[in-house]
Design an enzyme around this catalytic site. Structure first.
Site, PDB file in Angstrom:
ATOM      1  N   GLY A 161      -2.368  42.098 -41.131  1.00 61.68           N
ATOM      2  CA  GLY A 161      -1.637  41.070 -41.892  1.00 61.68           C
ATOM      3  C   GLY A 161      -0.626  41.756 -42.779  1.00 61.68           C
ATOM      4  O   GLY A 161      -0.996  42.340 -43.791  1.00 61.68           O
ATOM      5  N   LEU A 162       0.654  41.696 -42.392  1.00 60.46           N
ATOM      6  CA  LEU A 162       1.673  42.480 -43.092  1.00 60.46           C
ATOM      7  C   LEU A 162       2.676  41.579 -43.792  1.00 60.46           C
ATOM      8  O   LEU A 162       3.885  41.818 -43.782  1.00 60.46           O
ATOM      9  CB  LEU A 162       2.360  43.431 -42.107  1.00 60.46           C
ATOM     10  CG  LEU A 162       1.397  44.399 -41.406  1.00 60.46           C
ATOM     11  CD1 LEU A 162       2.131  45.197 -40.343  1.00 60.46           C
ATOM     12  CD2 LEU A 162       0.727  45.329 -42.421  1.00 60.46           C
ATOM     13  N   GLY A 163       2.163  40.510 -44.376  1.00 64.56           N
ATOM     14  CA  GLY A 163       3.009  39.661 -45.214  1.00 64.56           C
ATOM     15  C   GLY A 163       3.326  40.390 -46.514  1.00 64.56           C
ATOM     16  O   GLY A 163       3.094  41.590 -46.658  1.00 64.56           O
TER      17      GLY A 163
ATOM     18  N   ASN B 170      -7.621  35.187 -49.955  1.00 62.47           N
ATOM     19  CA  ASN B 170      -8.152  34.172 -50.861  1.00 62.47           C
ATOM     20  C   ASN B 170      -9.164  33.309 -50.150  1.00 62.47           C
ATOM     21  O   ASN B 170      -8.912  32.154 -49.829  1.00 62.47           O
ATOM     22  CB  ASN B 170      -6.992  33.316 -51.384  1.00 62.47           C
ATOM     23  CG  ASN B 170      -6.198  34.040 -52.451  1.00 62.47           C
ATOM     24  OD1 ASN B 170      -6.735  34.855 -53.193  1.00 62.47           O
ATOM     25  ND2 ASN B 170      -4.917  33.738 -52.530  1.00 62.47           N
TER      26      ASN B 170
ATOM     27  N   SER C 109      -5.429  40.538 -57.372  1.00 62.32           N
ATOM     28  CA  SER C 109      -4.435  39.879 -58.222  1.00 62.32           C
ATOM     29  C   SER C 109      -3.289  40.824 -58.506  1.00 62.32           C
ATOM     30  O   SER C 109      -3.495  42.024 -58.666  1.00 62.32           O
ATOM     31  CB  SER C 109      -5.067  39.434 -59.543  1.00 62.32           C
ATOM     32  OG  SER C 109      -4.127  38.720 -60.331  1.00 62.32           O
TER      33      SER C 109
ATOM     34  N   GLY D 236       0.243  39.791 -57.351  1.00 61.92           N
ATOM     35  CA  GLY D 236       1.421  39.135 -56.814  1.00 61.92           C
ATOM     36  C   GLY D 236       2.464  40.116 -56.336  1.00 61.92           C
ATOM     37  O   GLY D 236       2.161  41.222 -55.896  1.00 61.92           O
TER      38      GLY D 236
ATOM     39  N   LYS E 103     -12.502  36.370 -58.584  1.00 63.45           N
ATOM     40  CA  LYS E 103     -11.070  36.122 -58.390  1.00 63.45           C
ATOM     41  C   LYS E 103     -10.762  34.626 -58.430  1.00 63.45           C
ATOM     42  O   LYS E 103      -9.741  34.191 -58.974  1.00 63.45           O
ATOM     43  CB  LYS E 103     -10.610  36.710 -57.048  1.00 63.45           C
ATOM     44  CG  LYS E 103      -9.167  36.383 -56.641  1.00 63.45           C
ATOM     45  CD  LYS E 103      -8.148  36.886 -57.655  1.00 63.45           C
ATOM     46  CE  LYS E 103      -6.726  36.937 -57.113  1.00 63.45           C
ATOM     47  NZ  LYS E 103      -6.283  35.850 -56.295  1.00 63.45           N
TER      48      LYS E 103
ATOM     49  N   HIS F 181     -10.718  33.664 -61.943  1.00 62.30           N
ATOM     50  CA  HIS F 181      -9.476  34.231 -62.470  1.00 62.30           C
ATOM     51  C   HIS F 181      -8.308  33.277 -62.207  1.00 62.30           C
ATOM     52  O   HIS F 181      -7.508  32.981 -63.097  1.00 62.30           O
ATOM     53  CB  HIS F 181      -9.218  35.590 -61.807  1.00 62.30           C
ATOM     54  CG  HIS F 181      -7.837  36.117 -61.971  1.00 62.30           C
ATOM     55  ND1 HIS F 181      -6.781  35.681 -61.188  1.00 62.30           N
ATOM     56  CD2 HIS F 181      -7.313  37.038 -62.808  1.00 62.30           C
ATOM     57  CE1 HIS F 181      -5.669  36.307 -61.553  1.00 62.30           C
ATOM     58  NE2 HIS F 181      -5.977  37.132 -62.530  1.00 62.30           N
TER      59      HIS F 181
ATOM     60  N   GLU G  95      -5.892  31.152 -64.649  1.00 61.74           N
ATOM     61  CA  GLU G  95      -4.437  31.226 -64.492  1.00 61.74           C
ATOM     62  C   GLU G  95      -3.818  29.827 -64.509  1.00 61.74           C
ATOM     63  O   GLU G  95      -2.822  29.589 -65.194  1.00 61.74           O
ATOM     64  CB  GLU G  95      -4.157  31.947 -63.159  1.00 61.74           C
ATOM     65  CG  GLU G  95      -2.733  31.994 -62.696  1.00 61.74           C
ATOM     66  CD  GLU G  95      -2.690  32.490 -61.235  1.00 61.74           C
ATOM     67  OE1 GLU G  95      -3.293  33.535 -60.934  1.00 61.74           O
ATOM     68  OE2 GLU G  95      -2.085  31.802 -60.392  1.00 61.74           O
ATOM     69  N   TYR G  96      -4.425  28.895 -63.768  1.00 63.74           N
ATOM     70  CA  TYR G  96      -3.917  27.522 -63.764  1.00 63.74           C
ATOM     71  C   TYR G  96      -3.923  26.948 -65.181  1.00 63.74           C
ATOM     72  O   TYR G  96      -2.963  26.304 -65.613  1.00 63.74           O
ATOM     73  CB  TYR G  96      -4.798  26.626 -62.885  1.00 63.74           C
ATOM     74  CG  TYR G  96      -4.499  26.640 -61.420  1.00 63.74           C
ATOM     75  CD1 TYR G  96      -4.362  27.823 -60.721  1.00 63.74           C
ATOM     76  CD2 TYR G  96      -4.354  25.448 -60.710  1.00 63.74           C
ATOM     77  CE1 TYR G  96      -4.102  27.831 -59.361  1.00 63.74           C
ATOM     78  CE2 TYR G  96      -4.093  25.447 -59.349  1.00 63.74           C
ATOM     79  CZ  TYR G  96      -3.976  26.643 -58.679  1.00 63.74           C
ATOM     80  OH  TYR G  96      -3.724  26.643 -57.336  1.00 63.74           O
TER      81      TYR G  96
END
Lengths: 346, 346, 346, 346
Positions: free
Chosen positions: D14-16, D108, D134, D136, D202, D205, D209-210
């Site tokens: 997965g190379l996003g 996730n 985490s 981003g 996570k 977490h 964050e929300y």
């Protein structure tokens, strides 16, 4: 000395939906042995004309109140005007009244304004009574639930008026366990306490109304969502969809009988579905008036949690787009930390 | 071939508060031309004995269901047991039924469990119907509001049972504007859709119940607070206090007549005040059952906001002290950044 | 005519935790070319004595301010007293000042009170500046974030004071993309607008603080819960339990590096865990001060949703037991409609 | 027997945005004495090509994993694909691995799915580790905060990989009071507990964050509102307006220094303002991903209040219009009981 046997001299100031029907209901419901003479006034001459044609005494200006002053039978003025002009209207009225008269504020006034009004009116010899009036457009037929603040002896004198307006004891079954004399609360009117207390109780009543309305609205929103299908992620990474083609008019109808959520609000919701099954007549922009706001602000002053009442108020603000800037901030944050673009769909 | 004219053969499994009264109400309300034979079973032999003494046929074990199988008149089993044993009970019952029988789950089951149950029961030839049953302890007298999921032809056959349980058309005034034939919703029972839909609608009903209850509770909490005095800071740095000695039993009583918040829940609240004016019998630790939780969890799956329903659920968690650790974290933070000590008073 | 080159004459009134450290930080941080003479006063003579011993000029009464009046170099008084006595203190101070002097309110005053204060002070020729001061007990070392309201020319003259108090440009990396001259905001102080705007921005800052704190608290509460085990009902009627023996001091520590929720509040939370791993020193009764309340009340006036800020405030009220009566009402309702008894456990 | 001194054989699937940068950061950060061989795969051949050009070993299919099996040095596969295909991808990968290999799920994933995955993989001799990641888009430079679940001996072997990805001890000041050896949490990675615990931490977490994001968003929304003017009703029936022409880019900038709400999210918000001062690039339709939802749903399973986390989630739903039907219901109710028409303005 008061002439206790004379008919009460009442003037309704403000002949909107509420004021006009209050005049009509009092006229219709007062008993032979407690008559009430009713005058009416509104800034709209047409409104006065309409009521005059129904047999009420129309005043052409507030100054006409002067003629009704009678030391032996002090007059009573019921103010039923929009909240934003209530203060000024009371001021004007007071200038035409003799000492001993009573001003009733039947509108949606903040209770702390009542306390201030009662104070300065007392100084000039005029009694003040605040009346929280619930019942909406149905009040003429169903009667109004009345929450009253003021001095006991002043309120007592007004009893025939309140009794005429209230729904009456037969409008609900007696609470099981209650015995003895019927209380005025069982007739539908209650002297809550001193000045402001009537509007305080009415304010909280409206706060509850907001919360209960939102409970139905959120629930029906979820029932609406299942009509389009709800996708559930499953614990093991799959998905399942639930879709039910529910008829919400029927759902609210069935809840009216025997369910825990039966209520007058539910009756009205069912009527709304009857008239407009898809609620196409509504855009979903929901107004709010002062009382919902004051309830939450007062709860904060009191240090009492009001999550439900607050949320029901905030959802109305959001319904009018007042959350837009907040949502832009959220999108901007998401863009910055995660490179996320905005949602395109639901 | 079914013998449509024979009395329906119904067994109630689970004779707690709800199950026993359901048996009684059906027995009492079924019409002469649609008789129902009613058997009963419970894991408590005493419970069975009590009902037997009232004229019901008591079963001594689920295996007794076998004897009631009748190809011409397939039997119906209404399961009314606690949610946590419902699945196992249905499993056991299914082992004693012939093809063509119907199992009704009248309890508080998660609707996705219903869908699963309907599927595997179908594979063994048994029909499944889920019934959300609202009415509480008053159901015997007032009737139950029934929300029903299942296949139409299966549900149709059960109509005499549902009609007997429902409050009946006279239990509420007809919704203004409605004309024509009386719908079953107007009698108090509704076929909502396929398997699970009855419990889905009942789940949301309970979610609404939580929200509406919390609305009253928050409002009355604020009315209680004003009895002790609310201190308002004023914009110019001063303070004022409002204190009203309200009688909340009277307040709820007056709201029952003509107000917007009149409801059955309010009637019950008024009764509670009648019996216990200060609510001294309650410690304020509020239980919650599955349906309030499922409603909010399902709203999240659906992507629909549920601020009010969520808040009403969370306030119950907090009432049981489940916010304690969160509050310790807050106090620890305040100590660290501001040197603040914890609040000593309200 | 002002003597712009003379050292500013500043008096700090109120030598609590904040006031004393503000005096100290200004003294320590002012540059040679913008000296500030600092006097101090407090109702506690001991507090004055402590600061005098550190080299500040101690005043023995507010009347001593009179001696500092200098038409060529109007004096500045920074008021840092508890919110409830701020108004009275400003009044007293004003009586000893000549025209042209400036009063700074550095406390936590409601912005609408600032507007009123600025108005009446202006009438007697005294300038008013409100300063929202964030930084808590760490301000002496880290500096304070200053949000300032008042007239531009008045605020400009105070710049050396604000610059001394602010953390300075090096306290955070420059925001990527910013070029050109360093703004005062990048130093840590901002002239927000006219009177009241400093406290308005500070008020909202504190509202955000409440919300962010509650976010951490709710999350850590859930992490605490999983240490005792969480029971999940499964869709098919079963149950599963999740239990993790998490070390929350380690969790907050790891989040400090690289995570999206890294923040100063998280740093402090980690410190709290370091000192008290089980938070045993805290009972969970969380105080709130005016600014959290005002933020939500002002959001309501503004018609902007504040679900998160409101919920964070309400949770503090509930932490102090102010939801007790509401919960009794809920238990009473549940008892009445369902015969339910109260929850015994979590 | 394992060849502990051989370089770890790692494949990133997965190379996003996340996966590619994880590969790059490991490559850049691993120390000479703990080398890691890194292969890469993605369903997009282009993505593989890009990474191959950077010196990684590109696989042309998952089947290529077979060639990397080495009993003396079992390979490790890090799965970094979208949540909805994670399960299927793990399944495919497992078919090409020998016993003793390790699969890391760095995406996730719902923690209960991890538990299920760990179970079935264990049965076929493959170890499973879940890693909440985490950081981003900034992770490549700043490093990632890693929350890890799995068996201790399996996790321990992966330490060089985690150490390379984590921000490192110098990325934050040491928590005051901490002494002794540096913990891995202080480097930025933490073994939380058994399978699922990494994603559980996570998940929470992200819930935090929300909530924190919503706190800023609501506060900035109120600051935006005061730019247009807020009308306050006064207790005595009047009105006053507050209007401040605030520069929100400056406000967030000043809060970055010395204030209680300083945070990385605030840094990013300030950057967003720098690039787009009026946030004109955003429409305010806010997406949400699984973890915010799971947090609140899990809090409900746990019986822990989550008012703030819930409200922050629900506000995103509302931002996408998912409250529309609820608002129509409210408008319909208001029309029925009060004859009210819908709000035309804010």
């Amino acid at each position: 000395m008061n002439n206790a046997s004379a008919p009460l001299q009442l003037t309704i100031v403000g002949l909107g939906r509420m004021g006009a029907n209050i005049a009509r209901r009092i006229k219709r419901e007062v008993l032979a042995n407690t008559p009430v003479n009713i005058s009416v006034f509104d800034v709209s001459a047409d409104a006065v004309k309409t009521l005059s044609a129904e047999g009420f005494t129309g005043l052409s200006s507030l100054a006409d109140l002067k003629k009704q002053n009678d030391a032996a039978n002090p007059q009573i003025v019921w103010v039923m005007v929009p909240a934003e002009v209530t203060g000024a209207t009371i001021k004007s009225i007071s200038e035409h009244l003799d000492k001993g008269a009573t001003i009733i504020d039947g509108g949606n006034t903040f209770y702390r304004e009542d306390i201030a009004n009662a104070d300065w009116l007392k100084e000039i010899g005029i009694d003040f009574v605040d009346v929280g009036t619930s019942g909406g457009v149905f009040g003429l037929e169903r009667g109004y639930s009345l929450m009253i603040g003021g001095e006991k002896k002043v309120v007592d004198r007004l009893t025939p008026i309140f009794r005429a307006l209230a729904p009456g004891v037969e409008s609900a079954e007696r609470t099981p366990g209650k015995t003895g004399a019927i209380s005025t609360a069982e007739e539908g009117f209650l002297h809550c306490g001193p000045a402001g207390s009537g509007h305080f109780v009415k304010m909280v009543h409206n706060g509850i109304e907001y919360g209960a309305m939102a409970a139905y609205a959120e629930g029906l929103n979820l029932l609406d969502a299942v009509r389009n299908g709800i996708t559930h992620p499953t614990a093991v990474g799959g998905k399942s969809e639930t879709k039910y083609d529910l008829d919400l008019a029927q759902v609210t109808e069935v809840w009216r009988r025997g369910s825990v959520v039966a209520s007058w609000l539910l009756d009205l919701t069912t009527q709304a579905y009857e008239e407009d099954p898809k609620l196409d007549n509504y855009a979903g922009s929901v107004a709010d008036s002062g009382e919902g706001r004051w309830t939450v602000q007062t709860a904060i002053d009191a240090g009492t949690p009001a999550n439900v009442l607050g949320a029901s108020l905030f959802s109305r603000f959001a319904s009018r787009g007042n959350d837009l800037y907040a949502n832009k901030v959220l999108s901007a944050m998401r863009k910055k930390f995660g490179g996320h673009t905005e949602a395109k769909s639901k």
